[in-house]
Design an enzyme around this catalytic site. Structure first.
Site, PDB file in Angstrom:
ATOM      1  N   SER A  84     -11.106  -0.925  -0.918  1.00 59.31           N
ATOM      2  CA  SER A  84      -9.806  -0.847  -0.318  1.00 59.31           C
ATOM      3  C   SER A  84      -9.996  -1.356   1.202  1.00 59.31           C
ATOM      4  O   SER A  84      -9.143  -2.015   1.630  1.00 59.31           O
ATOM      5  CB  SER A  84      -9.064   0.618  -0.188  1.00 59.31           C
ATOM      6  N   HIS A  91      -3.844   6.427   3.353  1.00 63.90           N
ATOM      7  CA  HIS A  91      -4.251   5.151   2.953  1.00 63.90           C
ATOM      8  C   HIS A  91      -4.035   4.086   3.426  1.00 63.90           C
ATOM      9  O   HIS A  91      -4.886   3.124   4.048  1.00 63.90           O
ATOM     10  CB  HIS A  91      -4.212   4.972   1.238  1.00 63.90           C
ATOM     11  N   ASP A 129       0.829  -1.174  -0.111  1.00 67.94           N
ATOM     12  CA  ASP A 129      -0.042   0.062  -0.129  1.00 67.94           C
ATOM     13  C   ASP A 129       0.919   1.303   0.072  1.00 67.94           C
ATOM     14  O   ASP A 129       1.888   1.261  -0.530  1.00 67.94           O
ATOM     15  CB  ASP A 129      -0.881   0.058   1.337  1.00 67.94           C
TER      16      ASP A 129
END
Length: 592
Positions: A331, A172, A135
């Site tokens: 996600s 994220h 990620d």
């Protein structure tokens, strides 16, 4: 290839941003970690280091002390991949006991939807399971100090920012990893805590901004395989398939890695979008998103490769500032499944991906139309009724993949039937055993980079007939790019020819003739290599005619069946008139 993070920012709660103190740069930097690309890079590091602490050869990484000037020199060196100037110090955080977890009140709705307290009651917290999160990195925030952070992103020498930092600058990866392993963080009346808080989580950073290069993704997958990770979360995707990534996925599967990926967020209220890659690949568990009412999120992609759905809308997530933010996306659905797979893997450490998937299906709530469907897959997993009876589901037609270290297939079951067992050719076996190596070669070609002629391209060229169609196109294009002059029994060239190509098994010799005579002294024996099925063939003797019009290769060994490539490297090769030769020569023949 545009690899995207699958999230939708729909809002965020307020939090305080505290500016980090600024410090003057010291003349010397200790504990600097530098990743080199090749021997030239390693030599440059050694020459510029004030002191070498350790050379991690397996990872092409050197730890040492460097001056500002040395770092500037190395940062501009094309043979250096990453410079990590402020390496992370990892501390052991308190691990949760069952009593600790069960004492947590006011779990978020998304955690409750997974039925997570049941496996916690049984003592399953992810302990001992190695989980990778490919990620944007994980921020240095409270509740995540037990995460091991690595970066595969290359530093940009044109900027003053260290792009190779292991930390999350995109907000994220911190949220994704937090769903799996965050220590409890209070959010008003709710508590945010990882579903598998005692798992050994590795943050593998591949994103620079919104983009991830294929080479960094491959490096992260390679690292996962080499370091025996068993579960891998990939909350990223692309609408287009990629043969290079698919091969890397297969290599990871063969090494026993269970991969979970987000299905993608390209659907809308008026149109449905297909599942993105890598979630759409066979061997990957594809995850879609649902809201608090267990209804498919409007943005969640659909198709026959959606395996499960999980909470993915209006979730409270750990932010890079250490606070809580609200976000949506597949996600964040994917790591819910990753965490549940991690708990099952703790209970059943020898379980295959197919068995884990079948077990999760057993505890899934069927949503949408009866049975599996393209919107919800096999449904919404809920472990509230999980029973540890010690039995794993029997999976019909499960693909057999060798376990790590068992590439020769000696650990596979013996077929006792009298029927003939189909065996792989040597080339197919080489491809099966060297998935990642081949992937990196093909990836370099796809990205327009040069690969070693004798050590990489020639073995790849010898495997041409057994490669997949997209891979053959890459090899063919590269051959054209380097202008290889090829001759074989069926392909003629005006610049080179060779004898006995249809009867090498018996003749064991071939004379290679050049239309333009070469200077014999410029062709050394190490510049001529012969490969079959990906492996170099030894035992050939090289003799050169003084006229420069021909060379001869002869062997006394028995030649095995297969496709052979003789490659003549043009490095330092010259014509009789001392003109440099820049194009390789390839002679192909088959022994039947």
């Amino acid at each position: 290839m545009n690899w995207k993070k699958w999230c939708l920012t729909i809002g965020a709660s307020a939090w305080l941003a505290v500016a980090a103190p600024q410090f003057a740069h010291a003349a010397e930097h200790e504990d600097v970690f530098i990743i080199y690309k090749n021997d030239a890079g390693k030599q440059a590091i050694e020459e510029n280091a004030t002191a070498i602490v350790k050379d991690f050869e397996a990872f092409k990484t050197i730890e040492g002390t460097f001056s500002d000037d040395a770092l500037r020199i190395l940062k501009s060196d094309a043979n250096i991949q990453v410079i990590e100037k402020n390496a992370t110090t990892y501390e052991t955080s308190a691990r949760y006991t069952t009593a600790d977890l069960l004492s947590i009140t006011n779990l978020s709705w998304s955690s409750k939807m997974t039925g997570i307290t049941r496996p916690w009651t049984l003592g399953l917290t992810g302990n001992g399971v190695k989980v990778g999160v490919i990620d944007t990195g994980v921020a240095k925030v409270s509740g995540m100090d037990h995460v091991t952070r690595l970066s595969f992103v290359q530093d940009n020498p044109a900027t003053s920012v260290d792009e190779s930092t292991v930390y999350d600058t995109e907000n994220h990866g911190t949220g994704v990893a937090g769903i799996i392993t965050a220590n409890s963080v209070k959010d008003g009346t709710n508590t945010v805590v990882g579903l598998a808080p005692n798992a050994d989580v590795y943050s593998l950073k591949v994103f620079e901004g919104d983009n991830a290069e294929m080479s960094t993704i491959l490096s992260a997958v390679e690292w996962s395989i080499e370091n025996n990770l068993t579960v891998l979360n990939m909350s990223l995707g692309s609408a287009e398939p990629d043969a290079i990534l698919e091969r890397a996925i297969k290599a990871a599967n063969a090494a026993g890695v269970t991969i979970i990926a987000a299905s993608g967020n390209e659907s809308s209220l008026s149109a449905l979008a297909p599942v993105d890659y890598p979630a759409a690949y066979s061997g990957v568990i594809g995850v879609g998103a649902v809201d608090q009412q267990k209804v498919r999120s409007y943005f969640s992609n659909v198709g026959d490769t959606v395996d499960f759905v999980a909470p993915g809308e209006s979730l409270r997530l750990l932010s890079k500032s250490g606070g809580i933010r609200v976000d949506s996306g597949t996600s964040f659905a994917a790591p819910h499944i990753t965490a549940m797979i991690t708990l099952l893997k703790e209970k059943y450490p020898t379980a295959t991906t197919a068995q884990l998937q079948a077990l999760l299906k057993k505890y899934s709530e069927d949503l949408g139309v009866s049975g599996r469907d393209d919107l919800y897959g096999n449904g919404l997993p809920n472990l509230a009724a999980f029973v540890t009876d010690g039995k794993l589901p029997t999976v019909e037609n499960e693909p057999i993949t060798p376990s790590p270290g068992d590439s020769d297939g000696s650990g596979l079951p013996i077929d006792t039937d009298d029927e003939a067992i189909e065996t792989k050719s040597d080339a197919q076996q080489f491809i099966s055993n060297n998935q990642y190596k081949i992937t990196t070669w093909l990836s370099a070609i796809q990205e327009g980079r040069k690969i070693g002629l004798r050590t990489k391209f020639t073995p790849l060229y010898s495997l041409y007939s057994d490669l997949a169609s997209p891979e053959k196109k890459l090899v063919k294009a590269y051959n054209k790019k380097i202008k290889t002059i090829v001759t074989s029994a069926t392909t003629k060239s005006t610049k080179i020819s060779a004898t006995n190509l249809t009867k090498m098994a018996s003749a064991k010799t071939t004379q290679i003739r050049f239309t333009t005579p070469i200077k014999p002294s410029t062709l050394t024996e190490n510049r001529v290599v012969i490969y079959r099925a990906g492996k170099e063939v030894s035992g050939f003797k090289l003799t050169k005619a003084s006229s420069g019009k021909a060379i001869r290769l002869t062997t006394t060994k028995t030649l095995a069946k297969g496709n052979y490539v003789i490659m003549i490297d043009p490095t330092k090769l010259k014509t009789k008139t001392s003109k440099a030769i820049t194009t390789p020569f390839a002679i192909k023949f088959t022994v039947k």
